[in-house]
Design an enzyme around this catalytic site. Sequence first.
Site: not given
Ligand code: C2G
Length: 129
Positions: A44, A46
């Site tokens: 990803k 990340k």
């Molecule tokens: N999230 C949120 N509010 C934020 C930050 C994050 O609601 N201020 C939610 C994101 O929308 C996501 C979850 O928290 O649903 C996890 O966010 P991340 O750890 O950034 O995950 P991401 O990189 O989006 O990975 O297959 C799906 C991916 O693995 C999602």
Amino acid sequence: MKTIITYGTFDLFHIGHIRLFKRLSKLGDKLIVGVSTDEFNAMKNKAAYFSYQERREIVESCKYVDMVIPEQDWQQKRGDIIRLNADIFAIGDDWLGKFDDLSDICQVMYLRRTQAISTTEIKASLATF
Ligand code: C2G
């Protein structure tokens, strides 16, 4: 029994993650969270501050979460939903529309992200601290 499933990296666990889990837990009886492994994070593009094991332990410690599974690739969601009998796949609306293909096997929901917080913003503000 209504089962909810979601996926994410959940690095530097913060209020946005908690509020998501809290809302998801109210949608059903069991919340399953797929935590991205370090290898999948690399896919990803990340780089998480905490390792997969640490992030998994933190998410498992959240009272809203019933089960944690590793998220190892983009393709596993369909199999997970079927194997774990998930009724709802839900994720933040930064992913709006991206997982609509799962709607033939479960309800797909995109929830509003918590504003003004993200792992990226935390890292940036700490860098200038
Ligand atoms: N999230 C949120 N509010 C934020 C930050 C994050 O609601 N201020 C939610 C994101 O929308 C996501 C979850 O928290 O649903 C996890 O966010 P991340 O750890 O950034 O995950 P991401 O990189 O989006 O990975 O297959 C799906 C991916 O693995 C999602």
